[in-house]
Design an enzyme around this catalytic site. Structure first.
Site, PDB file in Angstrom:
ATOM      1  N   GLU A  68       9.606  18.857  -3.103  1.00 37.84           N
ATOM      2  CA  GLU A  68       8.821  17.612  -3.082  1.00 37.84           C
ATOM      3  C   GLU A  68       7.505  17.813  -3.799  1.00 37.84           C
ATOM      4  OE1 GLU A  68       5.840  14.657  -1.537  1.00 37.84           O
ATOM      5  OE2 GLU A  68       5.781  16.829  -1.532  1.00 37.84           O
ATOM      6  N   HIS A 122      11.918  -1.564  -9.096  1.00 39.94           N
ATOM      7  CA  HIS A 122      11.507  -2.538  -8.084  1.00 39.94           C
ATOM      8  C   HIS A 122      10.417  -3.430  -8.668  1.00 39.94           C
ATOM      9  CE1 HIS A 122      10.740  -4.177  -4.125  1.00 39.94           C
ATOM     10  NE2 HIS A 122      11.620  -3.352  -3.581  1.00 39.94           N
ATOM     11  N   SER A 168       3.352 -20.415 -12.883  1.00 36.34           N
ATOM     12  CA  SER A 168       4.178 -21.332 -12.080  1.00 36.34           C
ATOM     13  C   SER A 168       5.571 -20.775 -11.771  1.00 36.34           C
ATOM     14  CB  SER A 168       4.243 -22.718 -12.726  1.00 36.34           C
ATOM     15  OG  SER A 168       4.866 -22.621 -13.989  1.00 36.34           O
TER      16      SER A 168
HETATM   17 ZN   LIG Z   1       4.201  16.684   1.654  1.00 37.92          ZN
END
Ligand SMILES: [Zn+2]
Length: 698
Positions: free
Chosen positions: A340, A638, A574
């Site tokens: 990570e 996203h 709009s």
């Molecule tokens: Zn961490």
């Protein structure tokens, strides 16, 4: 925590491998089908690091953290990674130094006003104000040839409080390691964007990997930064730029001249994810995924073990339920991620490898990372906000003995800065969850695959300056953070309840009203942002016409005439406003249908229809993504939440529209607004489909 943080356990280390095996063994012991899934990822480690001041006097930086007698694991120097920033390129540069404050775009605007140019220079920035990877990115875009990042004592050193081991703050040789990859482009292994880093994956040449820095970067301590900063002359830094070193902060350039040399070993190493599952009894092909990383920069008691131990407790409890004969209706997948710290490597590669299956089956992803004392803080998909509030109401704050929802809610009221904000906070009975940018393993699930996600943790009451240093260890954590682990238990209760309710609810507990509410707010914000930019530009041109900047400037200081600015056009928001209205109407209709479906005497939803309804519900977050992704960074799909291209961790909501305005790409604003609106309309359609399935056939 004592076991998992007993030695340095970074990506690719022997201890990291032992931890992964140990975690897998626990999952198996608790009855899970558990295995280690490995990926081969690029992980540079330093072969050579040189930082020296060559003028106006000689100084060689120590680039080492000092072991402390009071801290038993701080002396494990043979296993510790040196202090460095991962994914800095190799380099050997000598150049005059310039101090650039936090090194974010606004700081360079200030430098421009002061007539300071960083082309051909090495910049020194302090940590703070957003993702560290932004600092070298902006510096190289402005023409700098090298970048140093230091921890100023003002942020988390002696200015804030007593330093470790007396107090929790950063000692003078403490260094914040960390990744400087251009994560707002894509997360994960730099060589395999968009696909899993499996043995057979097609890899980019290192030179073609877009997320590596363009210039060499090195993090340093304030002990090493002080001689460099004290050797700068030139203008005195603006007041807000000054840190807490006992020097006059000056900008330069020079006469301080710095030699920076970095050589890395660019190896592929295995990232070992531990993946454990319990198959659902009714809907095995619907998955609730719960994750926390297991790798650290060094010993990492706080980051990540404080969150990991809570997740492991949840798994142990689920195992105990299974032993008593209970089974979840849906499949539960627990994941302990590796890599990570380098850029969400383990989670991203796993999500990319299983993208098709996850897109089909994943109901939600629940992430945690560091945990400590304080308030329940939740970020993520607003479709899960109502569920989160209900769960928070059942978790007791271990120190205040009130429920975590009440405490978080009262904190929000206390922190409100405007009466309007305070009023809104009081009116809200449930919890308000924050929009997510990046910074932990939820990113590949939420923003790449469009899976409803949450990031949960307790925080707000632990001070400290040990982040990503050798001092983040069991000794520090057990003295200065959640020393009795009662907040670890509270996090396990929150994560466990979320997981179990998602796993067992007949109708998935998604609520779209909070989504409609925040989208309406974001639409209002981008329109106000455009107005503010227009007013700003008008004011600036008026000042130039009045010759104001020249007239008020001190004639003894260098004067840089501001560039004339073009007028900001009007935009058409709009389509966004209509899409927002459509979401609101669809959410209200769904809420009414839901209430009717569960009113006393209402007929039971037949299993076949229930299955289709849940498929529509879990597809909702996916309907908020666009296939082509965000402009210039297609990996991020996203349209409501993304990390900012120039903020990193911090979220940009409606990113395509907001960033076109912020970056003054005026001709792209209407297109971005139209494209975002089309996706939001698609999402409203998804809610209407779910509503139909909730309503009995006439
Ligand atoms: Zn961490």
């Amino acid at each position: 925590m004592r076991r998992l943080a007993s030695a340095p356990h970074h990506l690719g280390s022997a201890e990291g491998a032992r931890n992964a095996e140990w975690i897998r063994a626990r999952f198996q012991e608790w009855g899970f089908d558990a295995r280690i899934e490995s990926f081969d990822v690029l992980f540079p480690t330093p072969k050579q690091r040189v930082l020296e001041l060559v003028a106006p006097f000689a100084f060689r930086a120590a680039l080492a953290e000092t072991p402390l007698r009071e801290d038993p694991t701080s002396g494990q120097t043979a296993q510790q990674l040196p202090t460095y920033n991962a994914y800095s390129i190799d380099g050997d540069v000598t150049a005059p130094l310039v101090y650039v404050n936090y090194g974010v775009p606004e700081d360079y605007e200030e430098l421009e006003k002061l007539g300071v140019d960083v082309r051909g220079k090495i910049v020194i920035a302090r940590y703070g104000e957003g993702w560290r990877g932004i600092k070298p990115k902006v510096a190289s875009e402005r023409g700098a040839v090298g970048c140093l990042i230091y921890s100023d004592p003002r942020e988390d050193g002696y200015f804030a409080g007593d330093v470790y081991p007396k107090g929790p703050f950063r000692p003078e040789q403490g260094v914040q390691r960390g990744s400087v990859a251009d994560m707002p482009l894509y997360s994960g292994d730099p060589l395999t964007p968009g696909v899993g880093a499996t043995p057979e994956a097609k890899r980019l040449e290192r030179g073609a990997a877009q997320t590596l820095t363009k210039i060499p970067v090195l993090p340093i301590s304030y002990a090493d930064a002080r001689p460099l900063l004290s050797a700068l002359s030139g203008p005195v830094a603006p007041e807000k730029w000054r840190g807490a070193l006992p020097i006059t902060y000056r900008i330069g350039p020079g006469p301080a001249t710095v030699h920076l040399k970095l050589v890395f070993d660019w190896r592929l190493v295995p990232a070992r994810d531990v993946v454990a599952r319990i198959t659902g009894s009714v809907w095995p092909d619907e998955w609730i995924v719960r994750g926390n990383h297991h790798d650290a920069w060094v010993n990492g008691a706080q980051d990540p073990i404080s969150g990991l131990v809570a997740m492991l407790e949840e798994a142990r409890a689920v195992g105990a339920l299974v032993e008593r004969g209970w089974r979840p209706k849906r499949t539960i997948v627990f994941c302990a991620w590796d890599g990570e710290e380098q850029g969400l490597l383990g989670s991203t590669e796993w999500a990319e490898t299983h993208a098709a299956e996850l897109s089909e089956k994943a109901v939600a992803y629940i992430n945690s990372d560091t945990n400590g004392r304080g308030f329940l803080s939740v970020g993520g998909s607003h479709s899960l906000e109502t569920l989160t509030g209900a769960v928070a109401a059942e978790v007791e704050d271990p120190e205040k003995k009130i429920n975590a929802l009440t405490r978080a809610r009262l904190k929000r009221i206390a922190d409100a800065t405007k009466p309007e904000e305070r009023r809104r906070a009081r009116e809200r009975a449930g919890i308000r969850i924050e929009a997510l940018g990046s910074g932990s393993d939820f990113t590949p699930f939420l923003q790449h695959l469009g899976i409803a996600s949450l990031n949960i943790g307790f925080d707000g009451e632990d001070d400290g300056g040990i982040y990503h240093s050798i001092y983040d260890d069991f000794n520090w954590y057990s003295h200065f953070s959640d020393s009795d682990f009662s907040y670890a238990r509270a996090l396990a209760q929150a994560g466990g309840l979320l997981t179990l309710r998602l796993a067992d609810a007949d109708v998935l507990p998604f609520d779209f009203s909070p989504v409609a509410e925040v989208v309406a707010q974001y639409v209002k914000e981008v329109s106000e942002l455009a107005d503010a930019k227009r007013q700003e530009a008008e004011e600036r041109s008026r000042q130039v016409e009045e010759n104001l900047p020249w007239a008020v400037a001190d004639p003894r200081k260098p004067f840089v005439a501001p560039k004339p600015e073009s007028a900001v056009p009007h935009f058409d928001f709009s389509p966004l406003q209509n899409a927002s209205d459509a979401l609101t109407a669809a959410a209200e209709a769904y809420a009414r249908a839901f209430e009717a479906a569960f009113a006393p005497g209402a007929p039971k939803i037949p299993p076949e229809r229930l299955k289709r309804l849940n498929a529509e519900l879990r597809g909702f977050e996916r309907s908020l993504t666009s296939d082509s992704g965000l402009p210039g960074r297609p990996w991020y799909r996203h349209v409501v939440y993304a990390p900012g291209a120039y903020t990193g961790y911090a979220v940009k909501t409606l990113p395509a529209v907001r960033e076109a305005i912020e970056q003054r790409r005026w001709n792209e604003v209407n297109t971005a607004s139209g494209a975002t609106a089309a996706v939001l309309q698609k999402a409203a359609g998804q809610i209407r489909e779910a509503t139909k399935l909730l309503t009995p056939a006439q």
